[in-house]
Design a protein around this motif. Sequence first.
Motif, PDB file in Angstrom:
ATOM      1  N   VAL A  10       4.708 -18.813  -1.244  1.00 13.65           N
ATOM      2  CA  VAL A  10       4.124 -19.784  -0.077  1.00 13.65           C
ATOM      3  C   VAL A  10       5.140 -19.193   0.982  1.00 13.65           C
ATOM      4  N   VAL A  11       4.256 -18.742   2.199  1.00 13.34           N
ATOM      5  CA  VAL A  11       5.026 -18.597   3.538  1.00 13.34           C
ATOM      6  C   VAL A  11       4.272 -19.252   4.377  1.00 13.34           C
ATOM      7  N   SER A  12       5.156 -20.431   5.085  1.00  9.61           N
ATOM      8  CA  SER A  12       4.453 -21.324   5.858  1.00  9.61           C
ATOM      9  C   SER A  12       3.952 -20.818   7.263  1.00  9.61           C
ATOM     10  N   HIS A  13       4.410 -19.968   7.912  1.00  6.38           N
ATOM     11  CA  HIS A  13       3.841 -19.390   9.138  1.00  6.38           C
ATOM     12  C   HIS A  13       2.430 -18.865   8.840  1.00  6.38           C
ATOM     13  N   THR A  14       2.360 -18.079   7.759  1.00  5.76           N
ATOM     14  CA  THR A  14       1.153 -17.432   7.352  1.00  5.76           C
ATOM     15  C   THR A  14       0.298 -18.265   6.879  1.00  5.76           C
ATOM     16  N   ALA A  15       0.592 -19.510   6.234  1.00  3.88           N
ATOM     17  CA  ALA A  15      -0.331 -20.286   5.504  1.00  3.88           C
ATOM     18  C   ALA A  15      -0.838 -20.979   6.741  1.00  3.88           C
ATOM     19  N   LYS A  16      -0.311 -21.518   7.759  1.00  2.00           N
ATOM     20  CA  LYS A  16      -0.727 -21.983   9.016  1.00  2.00           C
ATOM     21  C   LYS A  16      -1.902 -21.240   9.547  1.00  2.00           C
ATOM     22  N   ARG A  68      -4.911 -21.012   6.819  1.00  2.78           N
ATOM     23  CA  ARG A  68      -5.691 -22.563   6.911  1.00  2.78           C
ATOM     24  C   ARG A  68      -6.696 -22.351   8.170  1.00  2.78           C
ATOM     25  N   GLN A 122      -0.898 -18.609  -0.647  1.00  2.00           N
ATOM     26  CA  GLN A 122       0.045 -17.761  -1.159  1.00  2.00           C
ATOM     27  C   GLN A 122      -0.041 -16.100  -1.108  1.00  2.00           C
ATOM     28  N   ARG A 127      -3.996 -24.263  -0.506  1.00  3.97           N
ATOM     29  CA  ARG A 127      -2.717 -23.692  -0.498  1.00  3.97           C
ATOM     30  C   ARG A 127      -2.602 -22.209  -0.462  1.00  3.97           C
ATOM     31  N   SER A 180      -0.474 -30.266   6.500  1.00  7.14           N
ATOM     32  CA  SER A 180       0.841 -30.104   6.154  1.00  7.14           C
ATOM     33  C   SER A 180       1.404 -31.260   5.364  1.00  7.14           C
TER      34      SER A 180
END
Length: 264
Positions: A205-211, A214, A192, A190, A169
């Motif tokens: 970008v959706v932060s929870h989904t991104a975590k 990853r 998306q 990244r 992050s």
Amino acid sequence: MLILLPPSEGKATSGDGPPLDLASLTLPELSEARETVLEALETLCSGPADTARETLRLPATQGGAVQRDLGVRAAPTLRAADLYTGVLYDHLRLPELLAGDSAELTRRAVLVFSGLWGVVGVEDPLPPYRLAMDVRLPPLGPLAAFWRERLTDPLTKTTEGNLVVDCRSAAYAAAFKPAGETRERTVTVRVQRETVSDGVANRAVVSHTAKATRGAIARTLLANRVAASTPAELAEALNDLGYTAELGAPTRRGPRVLDVVLRD
């Protein structure tokens, strides 16, 4: 290949290993810096609890974290792989990787950044703690700046010749910014989500989904023992493994961006 990860706010609260030994952690040359941060944290937590909570940006319901930080030196430890329990780590499932055929690669490839320890390996024995990288810790100031000064040289040497997959992050990315040849071998992942409305595709970008994504990507790379050595090879490997991965063009400002696109 090296995979750079943030820690998680969610952590296990107890271990059963021996007390902390700074010299046993990955990159032992950071021991002096780790001691400096730990002493500053202990001084903060020895004072008024409200001040410590405010500085550490803890809600009132997590006041016990202050006492936990104060007892870090004597607390039982557990592997970093077992300590971090947030969304990214739920999808990465490090203990399973360390018990399987990818164990050696996982030990070698994964580095976890930390506001207290700088950077650690997945089998480093750590006590539970709470100290985020974006905290301004008296008298050291912003921890990202403190660690960037001390991490740049050892991590530049560690990453030499390796493809670097950066899943950190923003707060933790600020603690080490690859430069020169290392930057050319680094990709920032990244995530998306693409939606289509009236025939027009939109990405966000959706932060929870991104975590979560990853963590899943890191697991996929390790479990499949992907041997990519360039950003292009990494993108190709992820596409072959079922992801939609798009590699951005090189820039002068930072590493190339690898977009992983999720579609509804």
